[in-house]
Write a protein that holds these residues in place. Structure first.
Motif, PDB file in Angstrom:
ATOM      1  N   SER A 148      13.058 -13.529  38.815  1.00 57.17           N
ATOM      2  CA  SER A 148      11.717 -14.079  39.037  1.00 57.17           C
ATOM      3  C   SER A 148      10.981 -13.305  40.117  1.00 57.17           C
ATOM      4  N   ARG A 149      11.710 -12.849  41.148  1.00 60.94           N
ATOM      5  CA  ARG A 149      11.103 -12.027  42.197  1.00 60.94           C
ATOM      6  C   ARG A 149      10.618 -10.704  41.618  1.00 60.94           C
ATOM      7  N   MET A 150      11.423 -10.123  40.738  1.00 64.85           N
ATOM      8  CA  MET A 150      11.057  -8.834  40.172  1.00 64.85           C
ATOM      9  C   MET A 150       9.917  -8.966  39.167  1.00 64.85           C
ATOM     10  N   ARG A 151       9.855 -10.093  38.471  1.00 65.17           N
ATOM     11  CA  ARG A 151       8.702 -10.342  37.595  1.00 65.17           C
ATOM     12  C   ARG A 151       7.413 -10.388  38.423  1.00 65.17           C
ATOM     13  N   GLU A 152       7.492 -11.055  39.544  1.00 67.97           N
ATOM     14  CA  GLU A 152       6.334 -11.135  40.433  1.00 67.97           C
ATOM     15  C   GLU A 152       5.931  -9.747  40.901  1.00 67.97           C
ATOM     16  N   ASP A 153       6.921  -8.932  41.252  1.00 66.74           N
ATOM     17  CA  ASP A 153       6.635  -7.552  41.640  1.00 66.74           C
ATOM     18  C   ASP A 153       5.921  -6.798  40.521  1.00 66.74           C
ATOM     19  N   GLY A 154       6.432  -6.946  39.291  1.00 64.13           N
ATOM     20  CA  GLY A 154       5.842  -6.233  38.164  1.00 64.13           C
ATOM     21  C   GLY A 154       4.385  -6.609  37.945  1.00 64.13           C
ATOM     22  N   ILE A 155       4.053  -7.871  38.111  1.00 61.13           N
ATOM     23  CA  ILE A 155       2.676  -8.334  37.946  1.00 61.13           C
ATOM     24  C   ILE A 155       1.771  -7.715  39.011  1.00 61.13           C
ATOM     25  N   LYS A 156       2.215  -7.757  40.248  1.00 57.58           N
ATOM     26  CA  LYS A 156       1.390  -7.212  41.333  1.00 57.58           C
ATOM     27  C   LYS A 156       1.314  -5.692  41.266  1.00 57.58           C
ATOM     28  N   VAL A 380      18.039  -6.177  31.232  1.00 58.18           N
ATOM     29  CA  VAL A 380      18.914  -6.083  30.070  1.00 58.18           C
ATOM     30  C   VAL A 380      19.102  -7.477  29.480  1.00 58.18           C
ATOM     31  N   THR A 381      18.762  -7.634  28.185  1.00 59.53           N
ATOM     32  CA  THR A 381      18.912  -8.914  27.497  1.00 59.53           C
ATOM     33  C   THR A 381      19.634  -8.686  26.165  1.00 59.53           C
ATOM     34  N   SER A 382      20.038  -9.778  25.543  1.00 60.77           N
ATOM     35  CA  SER A 382      20.722  -9.673  24.250  1.00 60.77           C
ATOM     36  C   SER A 382      19.802  -9.134  23.169  1.00 60.77           C
ATOM     37  N   GLY A 383      18.492  -9.205  23.373  1.00 53.02           N
ATOM     38  CA  GLY A 383      17.534  -8.685  22.409  1.00 53.02           C
ATOM     39  C   GLY A 383      17.063  -7.280  22.723  1.00 53.02           C
ATOM     40  N   GLY A 384      17.632  -6.650  23.744  1.00 54.29           N
ATOM     41  CA  GLY A 384      17.203  -5.314  24.140  1.00 54.29           C
ATOM     42  C   GLY A 384      16.643  -5.328  25.551  1.00 54.29           C
ATOM     43  N   LEU A 385      15.995  -4.254  25.936  1.00 59.39           N
ATOM     44  CA  LEU A 385      15.441  -4.136  27.280  1.00 59.39           C
ATOM     45  C   LEU A 385      14.087  -4.837  27.361  1.00 59.39           C
ATOM     46  N   GLU A 386      13.960  -5.759  28.283  1.00 64.07           N
ATOM     47  CA  GLU A 386      12.691  -6.461  28.515  1.00 64.07           C
ATOM     48  C   GLU A 386      11.915  -5.744  29.609  1.00 64.07           C
ATOM     49  N   ASN A 387      10.710  -5.306  29.289  1.00 62.40           N
ATOM     50  CA  ASN A 387       9.891  -4.551  30.230  1.00 62.40           C
ATOM     51  C   ASN A 387       9.251  -5.492  31.258  1.00 62.40           C
ATOM     52  N   LEU A 388       9.481  -5.220  32.543  1.00 64.47           N
ATOM     53  CA  LEU A 388       8.885  -6.006  33.624  1.00 64.47           C
ATOM     54  C   LEU A 388       7.632  -5.342  34.182  1.00 64.47           C
ATOM     55  N   THR A 389       7.322  -4.124  33.719  1.00 68.31           N
ATOM     56  CA  THR A 389       6.148  -3.383  34.191  1.00 68.31           C
ATOM     57  C   THR A 389       5.310  -2.987  32.977  1.00 68.31           C
ATOM     58  N   THR A 390       4.520  -3.908  32.486  1.00 69.86           N
ATOM     59  CA  THR A 390       3.894  -3.761  31.166  1.00 69.86           C
ATOM     60  C   THR A 390       2.517  -3.107  31.195  1.00 69.86           C
TER      61      THR A 390
END
Length: 404
Positions: A148-156, A380-390
């Motif tokens: 969740s911290r890294m998601r916040e980083d990606g948004i900012k 890394v997820t079971s569905g592949g790599l989830e991008n946090l910097t979109t």
């Protein structure tokens, strides 16, 4: 005296989080037969306490850790003990009913020789081992809170990148452009600190490389080097005016809360040769391929070899991961530090695990034009790599950005 209270220990959410982290470390400690570990490096203090303080954390092989705080760091929390110096740690452990460890883990890779020697003297009868690899292994798999911290980083981080084009003015130097981006980062809340694993990694708030400067190697183990503006920091922007027909690689810091995201985007000044555009799109193709195969259980080396094969297939291998100087990796773990585990390289046969966070950066250097390519931070997820910097990956002209 200034009182520095360990506030994160007051919140139940953080208490639960720290229990998870300590539990992960204790599981790994048992595999290496450590009776206890004694932590003092800032990055690991932050990981195990939620803050940075003057002192040490002692983690036994079972049970709760003890936090040894040296003034001005104080706390009235359970498990926190005020000491004047590290030499008091052994006696405090015995007062708390804990036997001195027979095998003690110390951070050989993260602390100075003098600090290690001082901590060894606290337990003269113990056998010692390096706990740094275990801590890096523990930190490589993130908890829900850390993600969740890294998601916040990606948004900012993305919010800052969305404003970059408007900073550009004709005849700017690369350093002037970087300074404007650094200003945006700080205004958005960037802490202004880039933590990187390894004692020989030095950088300011990131790297901005224009033209042939991208082809200049630095003494640091970065994907692209750069000459820098002074021999005291030989990496990054070199103060040259950015000219038409060149590219600008923007790889700036995303640390807004103690965790980091790593993101690179490229711009053109005017127009650039088709070779550069082709290489940039090849980078995006590589990322799309790796996003699909990057599931738990995949060998890390497969990410590297797949990227190399795609670059070779498109006739771009000569420019892949450098031109005059090539590096043997295409990415790295990321979290509290840059360059965490795992390193994305051919020799790494370890397996991806769910909730690892990695930065992947397939880049190219085109002579007399500059660096191109994209870097994203992934979970890394079971569905592949989830991008946090979109943020948008296209390489547009900085001139066009200004006209808009």
């Amino acid at each position: 005296m200034i009182d520095t209270v360990i506030l994160p220990l007051l919140r139940q959410e953080m208490r639960n989080e720290l229990e998870l982290r300590v539990g992960k470390l204790q599981t790994l400690m048992k595999e290496e037969s450590f009776d206890g570990v004694l932590i003092g490096a800032n990055v690991n203090l932050f990981y195990l306490s939620g803050t940075i303080f003057r002192g040490n954390v002692y983690v036994p092989k079972s049970g709760e850790p003890l936090y040894f705080l040296i003034s001005p760091s104080i706390s009235c929390q359970k498990g926190c003990v005020a000491v004047r110096k590290p030499e008091q740690i052994a006696s405090v452990l015995m007062e708390n009913g804990q036997e001195p460890p027979s095998r003690l883990g110390l951070e050989f890779a993260d602390m100075t020789y003098s600090d290690i020697s001082r901590l060894k003297a606290c337990f003269p009868n113990a056998e010692y081992g390096d706990v740094s690899p275990l801590l890096r292994k523990s930190r490589s798999i993130k908890t829900a809170y850390e993600i969740s911290r890294m998601r916040e980083d990606g948004i900012k981080h993305s919010a800052v990148y969305s404003m970059i084009d408007k900073c550009y003015r004709e005849n700017m130097t690369d350093l002037e452009f970087q300074i404007e981006i650094e200003r945006l980062l700080r205004l958005e809340g960037c802490l202004g600190l880039l933590r990187a694993a390894g004692s020989r990694m030095e950088l300011n708030l990131g790297s901005l490389l224009n033209g042939d400067n991208a082809d200049v190697p630095s003494p640091y183990d970065f994907t692209m080097g750069g000459r820098g503006c002074d021999p005291a920091l030989p990496v990054g922007a070199d103060g040259m005016t950015m000219m038409p027909g060149t590219t600008v690689m923007i790889d700036m810091n995303g640390c807004f809360n103690g965790y980091q995201t790593d993101m690179t985007r490229c711009r053109m000044i005017g127009d650039v040769p088709e070779l550069a555009k082709k290489a940039h799109e090849c980078s995006r193709r590589i990322l799309r391929s790796l996003e699909k195969i990057g599931v738990p259980g995949t060998e890390v080396s497969l990410l590297y070899t797949t990227a190399v094969d795609i670059a070779r297939e498109e006739g771009l291998h000569e420019y892949f991961m450098g031109h005059k100087h090539k590096v043997g990796f295409i990415g790295h773990g990321i979290g509290i530090e840059l360059n965490e585990m795992p390193v994305i390289m051919e020799r790494n046969n370890s397996l991806l695990q769910e909730n690892m966070t990695i930065a992947i950066e397939p880049k190219f250097v085109i002579p007399h034009v500059g660096a191109v390519g994209v870097e994203n931070t992934y979970r890394v997820t079971s569905g592949g790599l989830e991008n946090l910097t979109t943020f948008n990956e296209e390489m547009i002209s900085l001139g066009e950005g200004v006209k808009e």
